[in-house]
Design an enzyme around this catalytic site. Sequence first.
Site, PDB file in Angstrom:
ATOM      1  N   CYS A  96      27.492 -80.841 -42.177  1.00  0.00           N
ATOM      2  CA  CYS A  96      26.417 -79.845 -42.179  1.00  0.00           C
ATOM      3  C   CYS A  96      26.842 -78.635 -41.356  1.00  0.00           C
ATOM      4  O   CYS A  96      27.342 -78.791 -40.235  1.00  0.00           O
ATOM      5  CB  CYS A  96      25.146 -80.457 -41.578  1.00  0.00           C
ATOM      6  SG  CYS A  96      23.834 -79.233 -41.372  1.00  0.00           S
ATOM      7  N   GLU A 126      27.210 -88.605 -35.835  1.00  0.00           N
ATOM      8  CA  GLU A 126      27.292 -87.184 -35.473  1.00  0.00           C
ATOM      9  C   GLU A 126      27.774 -87.016 -34.033  1.00  0.00           C
ATOM     10  O   GLU A 126      28.590 -86.140 -33.729  1.00  0.00           O
ATOM     11  CB  GLU A 126      25.934 -86.493 -35.652  1.00  0.00           C
ATOM     12  CG  GLU A 126      26.032 -84.996 -35.358  1.00  0.00           C
ATOM     13  CD  GLU A 126      24.680 -84.299 -35.256  1.00  0.00           C
ATOM     14  OE1 GLU A 126      24.566 -83.383 -34.414  1.00  0.00           O
ATOM     15  OE2 GLU A 126      23.754 -84.653 -36.017  1.00  0.00           O
ATOM     16  N   SER A 223      18.270 -91.444 -37.882  1.00  0.00           N
ATOM     17  CA  SER A 223      17.739 -91.027 -36.582  1.00  0.00           C
ATOM     18  C   SER A 223      16.465 -90.206 -36.738  1.00  0.00           C
ATOM     19  O   SER A 223      15.454 -90.449 -36.078  1.00  0.00           O
ATOM     20  CB  SER A 223      18.819 -90.220 -35.852  1.00  0.00           C
ATOM     21  OG  SER A 223      18.319 -89.627 -34.691  1.00  0.00           O
TER      22      SER A 223
END
Length: 308
Positions: A96, A126, A223
């Site tokens: 992203c 991430e 998440s």
Amino acid sequence: MKVYLAQPRGFCAGVVRAIEIVERALEKYGPPVYVRHEIVHNKYVVESLKNKGAIFVEDLSEVPPLSVTVFSAHGVARSVEEEAAVRGLPVLNATCPLVTKVHNQGKRYMSKGRALVLIGHAGHPEVEGTMGQVPGPVTLVQNVDDVAALTLPADTPVAYITQTTLSVDDTKDIISALQARFTDIQGPDIRDICYATQNRQSAVRDLSKLVDVILVVGATNSSNSNRLREIGTEVGVASYLIADGSELNPEWLKDAKAVGITAGASAPEVLVDDVIEALRRIGPVKVSVLPGREENIEFRLPAELTAG
């Protein structure tokens, strides 16, 4: 029964881009295309891409030589990029752009000699990718107690960055604790926090004022989906995280006159429709969409997929 749909809900621009990268790669190069880690945290999305010819792996060693490889939306460590380069794998990077922005912020702070603190969840892909992108030690803090336990002197030049799936609301107490703890501290502008995470959380707060039960459509390893359920619970509304309509428990709705539905950033709208159908099997429903922020952000695809 009244059913209110949160707005916005479901896919964010980063997820749309990541899925489109895999689909376009399959069209352009033909199957199989290898994807390192789940492209996004949603079983339905992963299974539908598997059916089109995507193969998901956790380690690049599982990818045959010269095979087209996609990095997931969560981002990867530099060591993974280097391994792919050494092996000569043609890579499409679906990280992203907002995650890439965090990587770049971290590198910039470190190049200025600041000790770097990352606010995020241990073990999240991430977080692992971000810590592996920054060329130096990164200290992970998950809560205010972690800040209190830091051993750095108070006058250390410090900078912080945050996991994108945490909102302004999620991080504000930790940031305040860091600012109270260190005399020389910098961090990104509040506008740099992922817009999609904040918008979906704000929409759940609006939804909670109108309903007796909140259903969050999303995966247990997502998440941002878990956080949406937590927010509903925190404001006193019974809230449940479900993958699709098959997981709906009629007992939850016993005394409910109004039900709210939202979806995590990696959950497709087809699963929201599936939950509405499951509600219809219990009794008649009237569906309305709440007014909310319109999201019209689009992220560009890699040049390899748009040329020709």
